[in-house]
Design an enzyme around this catalytic site. Sequence first.
Site, PDB file in Angstrom:
ATOM      1  N   GLU A 108      10.838  34.537  60.387  1.00 14.36           N
ATOM      2  CA  GLU A 108       9.750  34.989  60.993  1.00 14.36           C
ATOM      3  C   GLU A 108       9.385  33.903  62.106  1.00 14.36           C
ATOM      4  O   GLU A 108       8.854  34.298  63.101  1.00 14.36           O
ATOM      5  CB  GLU A 108       8.525  35.256  59.961  1.00 14.36           C
ATOM      6  CG  GLU A 108       8.750  36.473  59.211  1.00 14.36           C
ATOM      7  CD  GLU A 108       9.637  36.240  57.885  1.00 14.36           C
ATOM      8  OE1 GLU A 108      10.107  34.836  57.940  1.00 14.36           O
ATOM      9  OE2 GLU A 108       9.775  36.979  57.220  1.00 14.36           O
ATOM     10  N   ALA A 219      44.755  41.383  47.317  1.00 20.60           N
ATOM     11  CA  ALA A 219      45.488  42.095  48.136  1.00 20.60           C
ATOM     12  C   ALA A 219      46.624  42.925  47.426  1.00 20.60           C
ATOM     13  O   ALA A 219      47.099  41.922  46.451  1.00 20.60           O
ATOM     14  CB  ALA A 219      46.182  41.055  49.029  1.00 20.60           C
ATOM     15  N   ARG A 249      34.519  34.468  51.710  1.00 17.85           N
ATOM     16  CA  ARG A 249      34.503  33.171  51.002  1.00 17.85           C
ATOM     17  C   ARG A 249      33.258  32.522  51.876  1.00 17.85           C
ATOM     18  O   ARG A 249      32.473  31.831  50.982  1.00 17.85           O
ATOM     19  CB  ARG A 249      35.547  32.478  51.242  1.00 17.85           C
ATOM     20  CG  ARG A 249      36.720  32.906  50.521  1.00 17.85           C
ATOM     21  CD  ARG A 249      38.203  32.055  50.735  1.00 17.85           C
ATOM     22  NE  ARG A 249      39.207  32.595  49.958  1.00 17.85           N
ATOM     23  CZ  ARG A 249      40.328  32.087  50.250  1.00 17.85           C
ATOM     24  NH1 ARG A 249      40.628  30.967  51.043  1.00 17.85           N
ATOM     25  NH2 ARG A 249      41.490  32.612  49.232  1.00 17.85           N
ATOM     26  N   ASP A 265      49.777  29.593  42.393  1.00 17.63           N
ATOM     27  CA  ASP A 265      49.622  29.514  43.878  1.00 17.63           C
ATOM     28  C   ASP A 265      49.154  28.345  44.619  1.00 17.63           C
ATOM     29  O   ASP A 265      49.148  28.213  45.572  1.00 17.63           O
ATOM     30  CB  ASP A 265      48.551  30.737  44.309  1.00 17.63           C
ATOM     31  CG  ASP A 265      48.976  32.133  43.932  1.00 17.63           C
ATOM     32  OD1 ASP A 265      50.100  32.315  43.575  1.00 17.63           O
ATOM     33  OD2 ASP A 265      48.078  32.974  43.865  1.00 17.63           O
ATOM     34  N   GLY A 356      45.031  39.866  37.705  1.00 20.71           N
ATOM     35  CA  GLY A 356      44.644  41.190  36.827  1.00 20.71           C
ATOM     36  C   GLY A 356      44.101  40.782  35.495  1.00 20.71           C
ATOM     37  O   GLY A 356      43.230  41.314  34.864  1.00 20.71           O
ATOM     38  N   ALA A 359      40.641  39.473  35.950  1.00 22.60           N
ATOM     39  CA  ALA A 359      40.064  40.509  36.680  1.00 22.60           C
ATOM     40  C   ALA A 359      39.561  41.543  35.727  1.00 22.60           C
ATOM     41  O   ALA A 359      38.297  42.199  35.518  1.00 22.60           O
ATOM     42  CB  ALA A 359      40.911  41.350  37.628  1.00 22.60           C
TER      43      ALA A 359
HETATM   44  N1  LIG Z   1      47.410  39.386  45.756  1.00 26.50           N
HETATM   45  C1  LIG Z   1      46.292  38.624  45.556  1.00 26.50           C
HETATM   46  O1  LIG Z   1      45.137  38.817  45.741  1.00 26.50           O
HETATM   47  C2  LIG Z   1      46.353  38.096  44.164  1.00 26.50           C
HETATM   48  C3  LIG Z   1      47.538  37.512  43.344  1.00 26.50           C
HETATM   49  N2  LIG Z   1      47.555  36.596  42.321  1.00 26.50           N
HETATM   50  C4  LIG Z   1      48.711  36.606  41.644  1.00 26.50           C
HETATM   51  O2  LIG Z   1      48.475  37.172  40.527  1.00 26.50           O
HETATM   52  C5  LIG Z   1      49.319  36.350  39.514  1.00 26.50           C
HETATM   53  C6  LIG Z   1      48.380  35.612  38.382  1.00 26.50           C
HETATM   54  O3  LIG Z   1      47.704  36.820  37.667  1.00 26.50           O
HETATM   55  P1  LIG Z   1      47.252  36.707  36.320  1.00 26.50           P
HETATM   56  O4  LIG Z   1      48.342  36.217  35.477  1.00 26.50           O
HETATM   57  O5  LIG Z   1      46.720  37.865  35.859  1.00 26.50           O
HETATM   58  O6  LIG Z   1      46.319  35.206  36.320  1.00 26.50           O
HETATM   59  P2  LIG Z   1      44.717  35.074  36.327  1.00 26.50           P
HETATM   60  O7  LIG Z   1      44.184  34.383  37.630  1.00 26.50           O
HETATM   61  O8  LIG Z   1      44.021  36.430  35.807  1.00 26.50           O
HETATM   62  O9  LIG Z   1      44.596  33.823  35.112  1.00 26.50           O
HETATM   63  C7  LIG Z   1      44.588  34.205  33.752  1.00 26.50           C
HETATM   64  C8  LIG Z   1      44.278  32.916  33.042  1.00 26.50           C
HETATM   65  O10 LIG Z   1      42.621  32.851  33.450  1.00 26.50           O
HETATM   66  C9  LIG Z   1      42.181  32.148  32.344  1.00 26.50           C
HETATM   67  N3  LIG Z   1      41.308  32.771  31.761  1.00 26.50           N
HETATM   68  C10 LIG Z   1      40.075  32.259  31.440  1.00 26.50           C
HETATM   69  N4  LIG Z   1      39.291  32.992  30.855  1.00 26.50           N
HETATM   70  C11 LIG Z   1      39.646  34.274  30.740  1.00 26.50           C
HETATM   71  C12 LIG Z   1      39.476  35.278  30.121  1.00 26.50           C
HETATM   72  N5  LIG Z   1      38.106  35.584  29.618  1.00 26.50           N
HETATM   73  N6  LIG Z   1      39.992  36.348  30.243  1.00 26.50           N
HETATM   74  C13 LIG Z   1      41.320  36.204  30.817  1.00 26.50           C
HETATM   75  N7  LIG Z   1      41.731  35.061  31.351  1.00 26.50           N
HETATM   76  C14 LIG Z   1      41.091  34.022  31.154  1.00 26.50           C
HETATM   77  C15 LIG Z   1      43.476  31.755  31.392  1.00 26.50           C
HETATM   78  O11 LIG Z   1      43.837  30.725  31.778  1.00 26.50           O
HETATM   79  P3  LIG Z   1      44.874  29.635  30.669  1.00 26.50           P
HETATM   80  O12 LIG Z   1      45.995  30.178  30.356  1.00 26.50           O
HETATM   81  O13 LIG Z   1      44.795  28.556  31.648  1.00 26.50           O
HETATM   82  O14 LIG Z   1      43.789  29.312  29.575  1.00 26.50           O
HETATM   83  C16 LIG Z   1      44.096  33.017  31.659  1.00 26.50           C
HETATM   84  O15 LIG Z   1      45.650  32.786  31.343  1.00 26.50           O
HETATM   85  C17 LIG Z   1      49.892  35.190  40.233  1.00 26.50           C
HETATM   86  O16 LIG Z   1      51.237  35.558  40.515  1.00 26.50           O
HETATM   87  C18 LIG Z   1      49.289  35.173  41.508  1.00 26.50           C
HETATM   88  O17 LIG Z   1      49.866  34.768  42.674  1.00 26.50           O
HETATM   89  C19 LIG Z   1      46.316  35.996  42.014  1.00 26.50           C
HETATM   90  C20 LIG Z   1      45.137  36.442  42.601  1.00 26.50           C
HETATM   91  C21 LIG Z   1      44.960  37.428  43.639  1.00 26.50           C
HETATM   92  N1  LIG Z   2      48.504  36.655  48.274  1.00 31.60           N
HETATM   93  C1  LIG Z   2      47.240  36.983  48.828  1.00 31.60           C
HETATM   94  C2  LIG Z   2      46.175  36.505  48.464  1.00 31.60           C
HETATM   95  N2  LIG Z   2      46.012  35.569  47.430  1.00 31.60           N
HETATM   96  C3  LIG Z   2      44.819  35.024  46.999  1.00 31.60           C
HETATM   97  O1  LIG Z   2      44.552  34.022  47.633  1.00 31.60           O
HETATM   98  C4  LIG Z   2      44.811  32.876  47.146  1.00 31.60           C
HETATM   99  C5  LIG Z   2      45.374  31.713  48.179  1.00 31.60           C
HETATM  100  O2  LIG Z   2      44.153  31.335  48.889  1.00 31.60           O
HETATM  101  P1  LIG Z   2      44.396  30.038  49.941  1.00 31.60           P
HETATM  102  O3  LIG Z   2      45.272  28.757  49.199  1.00 31.60           O
HETATM  103  O4  LIG Z   2      42.934  29.381  50.365  1.00 31.60           O
HETATM  104  O5  LIG Z   2      45.227  30.520  51.299  1.00 31.60           O
HETATM  105  C6  LIG Z   2      45.685  33.049  46.035  1.00 31.60           C
HETATM  106  O6  LIG Z   2      45.476  32.152  45.049  1.00 31.60           O
HETATM  107  C7  LIG Z   2      44.958  34.422  45.648  1.00 31.60           C
HETATM  108  O7  LIG Z   2      43.919  34.271  44.859  1.00 31.60           O
HETATM  109  N3  LIG Z   2      44.809  36.998  49.092  1.00 31.60           N
HETATM  110  C8  LIG Z   2      45.017  37.578  50.124  1.00 31.60           C
HETATM  111  O8  LIG Z   2      43.913  37.968  50.802  1.00 31.60           O
HETATM  112  N4  LIG Z   2      46.365  37.980  50.654  1.00 31.60           N
HETATM  113  C9  LIG Z   2      47.425  37.709  49.946  1.00 31.60           C
HETATM  114  O9  LIG Z   2      48.418  38.326  50.413  1.00 31.60           O
END
Ligand SMILES: NC(=O)C1=CN([C@@H]2O[C@H](COP(=O)(O)OP(=O)(O)OC[C@H]3O[C@@H](n4cnc5c(N)ncnc54)[C@H](OP(=O)(O)O)[C@@H]3O)[C@@H](O)[C@H]2O)C=CC1
Ligand SMILES: Nc1c(N[C@@H]2O[C@H](COP(=O)(O)O)[C@@H](O)[C@H]2O)[nH]c(=O)[nH]c1=O
Length: 620
Positions: A108, A219, A249, A265, A356, A359
Amino acid sequence: MPPPLGAAAPAPAVTAPSFVHLALSTRLRVPAPRAAAAASVPAPHSSDAHDALLLHRAADVADRSAGLTSPHPNFGCVIARPQRETDSADSLVVGEGFLYAQGTPCAELLAAQEAGEHARGATAYLNLEPGDCYGDSTAVRSLVQAGITRVVVGLRHPLKHLRGKAIQALRSEGIQVDVVGEDLQNILFEEALKSCLTVNAPMLYRAAFHVPFSVLKYAMTADGKIAASSGHASWISGKASRGRVFELRGRSDAVIVGGNTVRFDDPRLTARHIEGHVPVRIVMSQSLNLPEEANLWNVNDAYTIVATQRGARRDFQKKLARKGVEVVEFDMLNPRDVMSYCYDRGYLSVLWECGGTLAASAISASVIHKVIVFMAPKIIGGLNAPTPVGELGMSQMTQAINLIDHSYEQIDRDMLLSGYIQPIPDLSPVIPSMDEIPSVDPEISPYETNIISFYKTWDTFGAFSNFSPHPIHMPDENGDSFMWPSVEHYYQAHKFVGVDNPQARTIVQEIKLAKSPEEAARIGRTRQKRFPELVRTDWETTKIDVMYRAIKQKFSTYPGLTNMLLSTAGSVLVEASPHDLFWGGGREGEGLNYLGRLLMQLRSEIMGTFPASVKVGEAA
Ligand SMILES: NC(=O)C1=CN([C@@H]2O[C@H](COP(=O)(O)OP(=O)(O)OC[C@H]3O[C@@H](n4cnc5c(N)ncnc54)[C@H](OP(=O)(O)O)[C@@H]3O)[C@@H](O)[C@H]2O)C=CC1
Ligand SMILES: Nc1c(N[C@@H]2O[C@H](COP(=O)(O)O)[C@@H](O)[C@H]2O)[nH]c(=O)[nH]c1=O
């Protein structure tokens, strides 16, 4: 006045409105007779269309606060002169401002400074009621000293200790204050109100659920993968999409990933390519089995927090601490406790960029409010390639979580889908608290407001209670039907209906056979508390629909009840439960009163389609 009785209209759909729609309909519904009289007087200012346009603009200006202001909300102020000779709102604007960060000049003040002398006699548009707090009154004082004569407010402040204070202060200075849904009920404000709710979603979620507003973003390839089976994922989405991620972000207080994403990653998670706010990066890892070297440990890029299980790899914790990484230990590492911790740190908005596994855990903990999917026209295949969301315990497609208020946008070759898992909570109670009533309508004495309260079934309007002995015949998920002894039986059982677990089915049977609504409520509440994993994952979103289906069936089954409901036309209905601040109105109107709202929503629907044959007000 309500539409003429008997007006033919198609039978309204059974599903209850989403929260946003409900918020709009309870704010912008047909005004009660008293308000209708006031509304029929031509407003002494530019048309509602101008006001709506400029209020929408204030919400857009407020959006420039995103990510910068936590724990304060996004504030925007537009000052405009009501020049009648033109239709373009742009030429009306003489000053704008948004809250840049906590502790900086308020929106304001900035807008008044930009408007200078042009502010005299002008109107100020605010997406949200000014949040002057801790004795500071800069926002109100800025408007008064600038010579503003009228203020249009999108939303009352969601925080109880601030709600109504600035509005009252402005009115006491002789400034006309028009609040959408109270003084401005024209449906023209629907879009503007929605933009005010959306731009303040972080504050509204935080105030309603005591966790930051959480957005899950991923993604995905066209065949539903978030990485190749090797874990390799760069890149799925294109450059423009990734640019949008940097913006996302930049609007978040923190970005969260799981341990596996760090291992696969080695992400940076910074909002590069845009200046300004850099979010905190949070890693959730129970094992702390993380690499010695990682981009996230470089705290010159951005601050990093590692959330882990108490006592995990203390030696490694020390190594991280020496690098400047903050390690926080939890007794039970889970998304809800981490979000409560972020709430305590003042975070408004959090971006989940995890895989996943995490998530799924976050969705099951009901801490994810919105989902943003970047889908790329690519196929990667891979039987074991990771997918966006892991195990949710759903075995029937009918259990799927339906995104609400979803939208699509094309970004180069990618398709962006976004939608809410938990709709924006509308915190404005339908009943203003006692000290607000005079500021809502000075003519109303707090003791004459037509509010009809009900609570116990033996109250005058006790038949509105879910505990009333009005059995309802309802179809079940297989299409068979069952006679539920009361609405309460039906509602409590549906916390567990559809969950593929024998224990959940047993609970449903127990509730069906409960001898009273009180017993049904006791079983439902105690089992929900003791076995949260047996409650359907989407309960927070579907409970409104479940309740609406049940009360709709109740009133259509018992015409006398419908007459009783219609006899309350023009009154605010309040379920006067002092305990349940979601369905009830609370002791001083601090409750959200959703049962009252649904009954009023049902009443206005019936008023639109009620057959002329039955006279309103006949004995129940
Ligand atoms: N395309 C995209 O947008 C994205 C892609 N990715 C991809 O996904 C893959 C990873 O997926 P994912 O294996 O599901 O990994 P996550 O990122 O879901 O990590 C899972 C890990 O999170 C930790 N964790 C802590 N608290 C919890 C809880 N309450 N529940 C579950 N997990 C918990 C554990 O780590 P710890 O084992 O250390 O205890 C667990 O092993 C990679 O290949 C990455 O490249 C990831 C993000 C985004
Ligand atoms: N592969 C993928 C994503 N992956 C997500 O982005 C993170 C990498 O971030 P940075 O290191 O800052 O570039 C990676 O760990 C995962 O959480 N995101 C997206 O929008 N598109 C993509 O194709």
